[in-house]
Design a protein around this motif. Structure first.
Motif, PDB file in Angstrom:
ATOM      1  N   GLU A 138       0.793  -1.225   0.000  1.00  0.00           N
ATOM      2  CA  GLU A 138       0.000   0.000   0.000  1.00  0.00           C
ATOM      3  C   GLU A 138       0.833   1.286   0.000  1.00  0.00           C
ATOM      4  N   TRP A 139       2.117   1.191   0.243  1.00  0.00           N
ATOM      5  CA  TRP A 139       2.941   2.399   0.277  1.00  0.00           C
ATOM      6  C   TRP A 139       4.144   2.325  -0.672  1.00  0.00           C
ATOM      7  N   LEU A 140       4.830   1.218  -0.688  1.00  0.00           N
ATOM      8  CA  LEU A 140       6.145   1.184  -1.324  1.00  0.00           C
ATOM      9  C   LEU A 140       6.068   1.061  -2.840  1.00  0.00           C
ATOM     10  N   CYS A 141       4.826   1.071  -3.381  1.00  0.00           N
ATOM     11  CA  CYS A 141       4.676   1.181  -4.826  1.00  0.00           C
ATOM     12  C   CYS A 141       4.971   2.620  -5.280  1.00  0.00           C
ATOM     13  N   GLU A 142       4.945   3.583  -4.354  1.00  0.00           N
ATOM     14  CA  GLU A 142       5.363   4.961  -4.657  1.00  0.00           C
ATOM     15  C   GLU A 142       6.889   4.954  -4.856  1.00  0.00           C
ATOM     16  N   PRO A 143       7.363   5.330  -6.058  1.00  0.00           N
ATOM     17  CA  PRO A 143       8.793   5.146  -6.347  1.00  0.00           C
ATOM     18  C   PRO A 143       9.722   5.986  -5.486  1.00  0.00           C
ATOM     19  N   ARG A 144       9.209   7.026  -4.835  1.00  0.00           N
ATOM     20  CA  ARG A 144      10.080   7.844  -3.985  1.00  0.00           C
ATOM     21  C   ARG A 144      10.208   7.284  -2.565  1.00  0.00           C
ATOM     22  N   LEU A 145       9.496   6.222  -2.256  1.00  0.00           N
ATOM     23  CA  LEU A 145       9.543   5.673  -0.895  1.00  0.00           C
ATOM     24  C   LEU A 145      10.370   4.398  -0.835  1.00  0.00           C
ATOM     25  N   ARG A 146      11.116   4.260   0.265  1.00  0.00           N
ATOM     26  CA  ARG A 146      11.785   3.006   0.601  1.00  0.00           C
ATOM     27  C   ARG A 146      11.405   2.663   2.039  1.00  0.00           C
ATOM     28  N   GLY A 147      11.233   1.388   2.307  1.00  0.00           N
ATOM     29  CA  GLY A 147      10.680   0.981   3.588  1.00  0.00           C
ATOM     30  C   GLY A 147      11.703   0.442   4.571  1.00  0.00           C
ATOM     31  N   ALA A 159      12.996 -12.962  13.785  1.00  0.00           N
ATOM     32  CA  ALA A 159      13.210 -11.613  13.231  1.00  0.00           C
ATOM     33  C   ALA A 159      14.202 -11.682  12.072  1.00  0.00           C
ATOM     34  N   ALA A 160      15.257 -12.471  12.261  1.00  0.00           N
ATOM     35  CA  ALA A 160      16.245 -12.632  11.182  1.00  0.00           C
ATOM     36  C   ALA A 160      15.602 -13.299   9.967  1.00  0.00           C
ATOM     37  N   ALA A 161      14.687 -14.243  10.212  1.00  0.00           N
ATOM     38  CA  ALA A 161      14.002 -14.895   9.093  1.00  0.00           C
ATOM     39  C   ALA A 161      13.144 -13.896   8.322  1.00  0.00           C
ATOM     40  N   GLU A 162      12.560 -12.945   9.022  1.00  0.00           N
ATOM     41  CA  GLU A 162      11.769 -11.905   8.340  1.00  0.00           C
ATOM     42  C   GLU A 162      12.676 -11.005   7.486  1.00  0.00           C
ATOM     43  N   VAL A 163      13.869 -10.721   7.998  1.00  0.00           N
ATOM     44  CA  VAL A 163      14.834  -9.942   7.208  1.00  0.00           C
ATOM     45  C   VAL A 163      15.237 -10.739   5.970  1.00  0.00           C
ATOM     46  N   GLU A 164      15.423 -12.042   6.142  1.00  0.00           N
ATOM     47  CA  GLU A 164      15.747 -12.898   4.990  1.00  0.00           C
ATOM     48  C   GLU A 164      14.622 -12.886   3.960  1.00  0.00           C
ATOM     49  N   ARG A 165      13.378 -12.915   4.439  1.00  0.00           N
ATOM     50  CA  ARG A 165      12.232 -12.989   3.537  1.00  0.00           C
ATOM     51  C   ARG A 165      12.141 -11.757   2.637  1.00  0.00           C
ATOM     52  N   GLY A 168      15.968  -9.009   0.153  1.00  0.00           N
ATOM     53  CA  GLY A 168      16.435  -8.927  -1.229  1.00  0.00           C
ATOM     54  C   GLY A 168      15.619  -7.987  -2.095  1.00  0.00           C
ATOM     55  N   LEU A 169      14.526  -7.438  -1.547  1.00  0.00           N
ATOM     56  CA  LEU A 169      13.661  -6.563  -2.342  1.00  0.00           C
ATOM     57  C   LEU A 169      14.175  -5.128  -2.321  1.00  0.00           C
ATOM     58  N   ASP A 170      14.094  -4.452  -3.478  1.00  0.00           N
ATOM     59  CA  ASP A 170      14.570  -3.071  -3.553  1.00  0.00           C
ATOM     60  C   ASP A 170      13.735  -2.121  -2.695  1.00  0.00           C
ATOM     61  N   GLU A 171      12.492  -2.499  -2.399  1.00  0.00           N
ATOM     62  CA  GLU A 171      11.620  -1.588  -1.646  1.00  0.00           C
ATOM     63  C   GLU A 171      12.110  -1.332  -0.221  1.00  0.00           C
ATOM     64  N   PHE A 172      12.918  -2.262   0.330  1.00  0.00           N
ATOM     65  CA  PHE A 172      13.331  -2.117   1.720  1.00  0.00           C
ATOM     66  C   PHE A 172      14.828  -1.796   1.798  1.00  0.00           C
ATOM     67  N   VAL A 173      15.167  -0.826   2.660  1.00  0.00           N
ATOM     68  CA  VAL A 173      16.573  -0.426   2.798  1.00  0.00           C
ATOM     69  C   VAL A 173      17.076  -0.527   4.231  1.00  0.00           C
ATOM     70  N   GLN A 174      16.223  -0.970   5.146  1.00  0.00           N
ATOM     71  CA  GLN A 174      16.579  -0.864   6.559  1.00  0.00           C
ATOM     72  C   GLN A 174      15.790  -1.876   7.381  1.00  0.00           C
ATOM     73  N   VAL A 175      16.385  -2.296   8.489  1.00  0.00           N
ATOM     74  CA  VAL A 175      15.674  -3.073   9.522  1.00  0.00           C
ATOM     75  C   VAL A 175      15.434  -2.121  10.680  1.00  0.00           C
ATOM     76  N   LEU A 176      14.199  -2.096  11.169  1.00  0.00           N
ATOM     77  CA  LEU A 176      13.828  -1.097  12.171  1.00  0.00           C
ATOM     78  C   LEU A 176      13.645  -1.734  13.546  1.00  0.00           C
ATOM     79  N   MET A 177      14.314  -1.155  14.553  1.00  0.00           N
ATOM     80  CA  MET A 177      14.128  -1.619  15.932  1.00  0.00           C
ATOM     81  C   MET A 177      13.970  -0.400  16.840  1.00  0.00           C
ATOM     82  N   PRO A 178      13.207  -0.528  17.907  1.00  0.00           N
ATOM     83  CA  PRO A 178      13.015   0.617  18.809  1.00  0.00           C
ATOM     84  C   PRO A 178      14.190   0.779  19.763  1.00  0.00           C
TER      85      PRO A 178
END
Ligand code: ZN
Length: 373
Positions: A138-147, A159-165, A168-178
């Motif tokens: 719903e958001w990362l189809c906007e080409p100016r956004l990276r998640g 959590a590491a398995a979710e990063v693995e999943r 590899g996608l260009d839409e994501f550039v970061q892992v977020l933790m509080p």
């Protein structure tokens, strides 16, 4: 009170755009908040078991209350969608209110959604996965956004398995933790997350907030929200010391850490103190093979909003010089939260030349490897 009314500000929309005297260079906004309009918005991305669980448990939202509704810090005027829902929940409004008027090249989105506060690890993992799939659809189809990939840090292996999943996608550039985690983020049980992030060229973003269960300050729980907000800087300091001392930044040399919404004016004296004491106690942590300040300058970045500028704004430039590097600071707006009245205050006063170009975009393009795409 309806949710939309609770968030609404009576102020008229202010001038909120890129200052005219900034150079025409890439602008990368490294802290933009998005949030589900309701918990039901995540249902298409949740297995039936967890949809039933949410309904039967009466859970209404996991939205962060980091900014209490109605607080002047909460949201810029006009950021509440006309059809209701919290600020930061409408992609069209994000485009017209932020990306277009600021001329943003890329904005990195952070969904701070309270997954870390869930005690049931299976539910936490399912919610993190749903938030990520919702962002992507719903958001990362906007080409100016990276998640940023939301993970359930209470279960580092999954959590590491979710990063693995998703890594590899260009839409994501970061892992977020509080920043307010259950245990210091340098500790070894978290390392599978960092290993996966490094393998996929993702940064580790540590954002203000979190529900790790520890007191807001090292001396116990404060009385007021003001105290909590000011004290956030101490949590960032604790995490930075942990990440260096435990050896994360030596063990994972390609990993970049971005400390988001924690300020940076405290950093030079912390590095001085850290270096001095490392010289006396370095045998305790032999894997830290060089000055902590060298490691920090190489591997850690800081988003600049909110800017801890003193009344004489020129003094902040002295702090920037004391960092000893032009590469460490990243522009951010923290949209839709309101941290500044004048957009000119979103950059350190007096920053110029290469340092300004780096701050506005170049540094973030490097740390998020956006030039390599
Ligand atoms: Zn933020």
């Amino acid at each position: 009170m309806r949710q939309a009314d609770a968030h609404r500000s009576p102020d008229p929309a202010p001038e909120y755009r890129r200052p005219a005297d900034w150079p025409e260079v890439d602008l990368v906004d490294t802290d933009v908040h998005i949030t589900p309009p309701s918990i039901e918005a995540l249902f298409p991305y949740l297995p039936q078991r967890w949809r039933d669980y949410v309904r039967e448990s009466g859970v209404r939202s996991l939205e962060s209350d980091l900014y209490p509704p109605g607080s002047p810090l909460s949201a810029i005027p006009g950021s509440v969608p006309a059809h209701g829902g919290p600020p930061g929940s409408d992609p069209d409004l994000l485009r017209t209110q932020l990306l277009d008027p600021w001329g943003t090249t890329v904005a990195v989105t952070n969904c701070v959604y309270g997954v870390d506060g869930i005690h049931n690890p299976d539910w936490a993992v399912a919610m993190a996965r749903a938030v990520n799939d919702w962002q992507r659809a719903e958001w990362l189809c906007e080409p100016r956004l990276r998640g940023s990939i939301v993970v359930a840090g209470q279960d580092p292996e999954r959590a590491a398995a979710e990063v693995e999943r998703l890594g590899g996608l260009d839409e994501f550039v970061q892992v977020l933790m509080p920043v307010r985690s259950r245990t210091p983020l340098g500790q070894r049980h978290y390392w599978p997350i960092y290993e996966a992030a490094e393998r996929h060229g993702l940064a580790l973003g540590v954002h203000a907030g979190g529900a790790g269960g520890n007191p807001m300050s090292p001396v116990g729980s404060p009385s007021y929200y003001l105290e909590e907000y000011v004290l956030l800087a101490q949590a960032f300091q604790a995490q930075l010391i942990s990440l260096v001392s435990e050896g994360v930044l030596v063990r994972f040399p390609e990993l970049r850490v971005v400390l988001i919404e924690g300020g940076f004016s405290w950093l030079p004296p912390l590095m001085w103190r850290f270096d001095k004491n490392w010289k006396g106690l370095r045998r305790e942590i032999p894997w830290v093979d060089r000055l902590p300040s060298e490691i920090i300058r190489e591997s850690v970045r800081f988003t600049a909003q909110p800017l801890d500028a003193p009344a004489d704004a020129r003094r902040l430039l002295q702090v920037v010089e004391q960092l000893g590097s032009d590469r460490m600071l990243l522009f951010s707006t923290d949209y839709p939260h309101r941290q500044f009245d004048d957009p000119a205050c979103s950059a350190p006063h007096g920053l110029a030349g290469d340092a300004l170009v780096g701050f506005l975009g170049r540094n973030a393009l490097d740390v998020y490897r956006l030039d390599e795409e």
